[in-house]
Design a protein around this motif. Structure first.
Motif, PDB file in Angstrom:
ATOM      1  N   LYS A   8      31.710   9.527  17.008  1.00  0.00           N
ATOM      2  CA  LYS A   8      30.671   9.492  15.995  1.00  0.00           C
ATOM      3  C   LYS A   8      30.577  10.829  15.254  1.00  0.00           C
ATOM      4  O   LYS A   8      30.641  11.898  15.845  1.00  0.00           O
ATOM      5  N   GLY A 131      23.684  -4.509   5.212  1.00  0.00           N
ATOM      6  CA  GLY A 131      23.356  -3.164   4.750  1.00  0.00           C
ATOM      7  C   GLY A 131      23.916  -2.886   3.374  1.00  0.00           C
ATOM      8  O   GLY A 131      23.404  -2.040   2.634  1.00  0.00           O
ATOM      9  N   TRP A 160      26.742  -2.929  14.920  1.00  0.00           N
ATOM     10  CA  TRP A 160      26.370  -2.917  13.505  1.00  0.00           C
ATOM     11  C   TRP A 160      27.489  -2.282  12.692  1.00  0.00           C
ATOM     12  O   TRP A 160      27.928  -1.167  12.971  1.00  0.00           O
ATOM     13  N   ASN A 162      28.846  -0.392   9.533  1.00  0.00           N
ATOM     14  CA  ASN A 162      28.258   0.436   8.488  1.00  0.00           C
ATOM     15  C   ASN A 162      28.871   0.113   7.121  1.00  0.00           C
ATOM     16  O   ASN A 162      29.684  -0.802   6.992  1.00  0.00           O
ATOM     17  N   THR A 163      28.449   0.825   6.090  1.00  0.00           N
ATOM     18  CA  THR A 163      28.684   0.376   4.719  1.00  0.00           C
ATOM     19  C   THR A 163      29.605   1.295   3.927  1.00  0.00           C
ATOM     20  O   THR A 163      29.662   2.503   4.159  1.00  0.00           O
ATOM     21  N   SER A 182      25.182   4.332  -0.052  1.00  0.00           N
ATOM     22  CA  SER A 182      25.906   3.883   1.145  1.00  0.00           C
ATOM     23  C   SER A 182      25.785   4.918   2.250  1.00  0.00           C
ATOM     24  O   SER A 182      25.531   4.590   3.418  1.00  0.00           O
ATOM     25  N   ASN A 186      24.166   4.662   5.965  1.00  0.00           N
ATOM     26  CA  ASN A 186      24.938   5.035   7.152  1.00  0.00           C
ATOM     27  C   ASN A 186      24.260   6.140   7.954  1.00  0.00           C
ATOM     28  O   ASN A 186      24.345   6.179   9.184  1.00  0.00           O
ATOM     29  N   LEU A 189      21.690   4.498  10.060  1.00  0.00           N
ATOM     30  CA  LEU A 189      22.330   3.854  11.207  1.00  0.00           C
ATOM     31  C   LEU A 189      22.732   4.884  12.254  1.00  0.00           C
ATOM     32  O   LEU A 189      22.585   4.659  13.465  1.00  0.00           O
ATOM     33  N   HIS A 190      23.259   6.013  11.796  1.00  0.00           N
ATOM     34  CA  HIS A 190      23.665   7.076  12.706  1.00  0.00           C
ATOM     35  C   HIS A 190      22.466   7.583  13.518  1.00  0.00           C
ATOM     36  O   HIS A 190      22.553   7.774  14.744  1.00  0.00           O
ATOM     37  N   GLU A 193      21.550   4.936  16.105  1.00  0.00           N
ATOM     38  CA  GLU A 193      22.468   4.879  17.241  1.00  0.00           C
ATOM     39  C   GLU A 193      22.100   5.925  18.294  1.00  0.00           C
ATOM     40  O   GLU A 193      22.245   5.690  19.497  1.00  0.00           O
ATOM     41  N   LEU A 201      27.909   1.395  16.577  1.00  0.00           N
ATOM     42  CA  LEU A 201      28.329   1.240  15.185  1.00  0.00           C
ATOM     43  C   LEU A 201      29.817   0.952  15.075  1.00  0.00           C
ATOM     44  O   LEU A 201      30.628   1.514  15.818  1.00  0.00           O
ATOM     45  N   ARG A 203      32.496   1.814  12.473  1.00  0.00           N
ATOM     46  CA  ARG A 203      32.534   2.850  11.437  1.00  0.00           C
ATOM     47  C   ARG A 203      33.551   2.518  10.336  1.00  0.00           C
ATOM     48  O   ARG A 203      34.547   3.201  10.139  1.00  0.00           O
TER      49      ARG A 203
END
Length: 245
Positions: A8, A131, A160, A162-163, A182, A186, A189-190, A193, A201, A203
């Protein structure tokens, strides 16, 4: 999903990846003027309720619930790629039930998740492929991630995706706004997490940004996957995430 968590990025890496993708995706097109309602530069969300959708039957949802399958909630990328994903998962002995709707932002996708949770119950793995359409209003996204995690509880895994959005048919300014928004999605989301141990995620954005050529090889208009190359690449990442969950 320990191996993927080890990869990550930090917040700076998220935005650097986003900026690199934005520069790679910008083309020379006519300038567009944002409307007064366009607060974040990507335009306004249209009426997604009239667009195409793919929703599994009650029998399929019940089968998935009872046989350690996966329930998926997604948008137009998922509508396009869902059948191919189901085939890949079936080859691993995993069944898939879908509630995918083109153009849909995350809030109504989570409404659908909540409805299935109350009506059918949920399996131990939930796939959120949503997303993309939140770029039009990024600040509301984090609350929907929190809501998702409350619905599923601590004993289920949420995977999930991400975008990555930078619509090449739009003006350079809108493409940059798309990528900035975007990265905003993200980043939320990060943060989530780190907050939820049962959230992992996929990625997709970082995978695309790792090699600039992927943005044109694997995306056909800056959003949806090319078929089969982009579709296979994204679905392979999703399968990896679900198998590790």
């Amino acid at each position: 999903m320990g191996s993927l968590r080890a990869l990550k990025p930090n917040r700076r890496q998220l935005f650097v990846a986003g900026a690199a993708a934005a520069v790679a995706g910008v083309g020379v097109v006519a300038a567009e003027t944002a409307s007064a309602a366009d607060l974040y530069g990507s335009g306004e969300l249209g009426d997604w309720t009239i667009l195409s959708r793919s929703i599994s039957t009650a029998a399929t949802v019940a089968y998935v619930r009872d046989h350690d399958g996966v329930c998926m909630f997604g948008d137009s990328i998922a509508v396009q790629d869902g059948k191919a994903l189901a085939s890949k998962l079936l080859g691993r002995g995993i069944s898939l039930a879908v509630h995918n709707w083109s153009g849909r932002p995350t809030m109504p996708a989570v409404d659908a998740l909540e409805n299935w949770a109350l009506k059918y119950g949920l399996p131990r793995r939930i796939l959120m492929a949503t997303g993309t359409n939140d770029i039009f209003n990024p600040p509301v996204f984090a609350a929907q991630v929190d809501r998702t995690m409350r619905i599923v509880g601590s004993n289920r895994k949420v995977v999930w995706v991400n975008t990555q959005i930078s619509r090449v048919a739009k003006s350079a300014a809108i493409q940059v706004a798309d990528q900035r928004n975007s990265a905003w999605i993200n980043s939320q989301l990060h943060d989530a997490e780190k907050k939820y141990p049962n959230l992992d995620l996929v990625r997709w954005a970082e995978f695309l940004a790792a090699k600039p050529s992927r943005l044109t090889q694997l995306l056909r208009e800056g959003v949806h996957t090319t078929v089969p190359a982009g579709q296979d690449a994204r679905n392979d990442l999703i399968v990896q995430g679900l198998l590790a969950a």
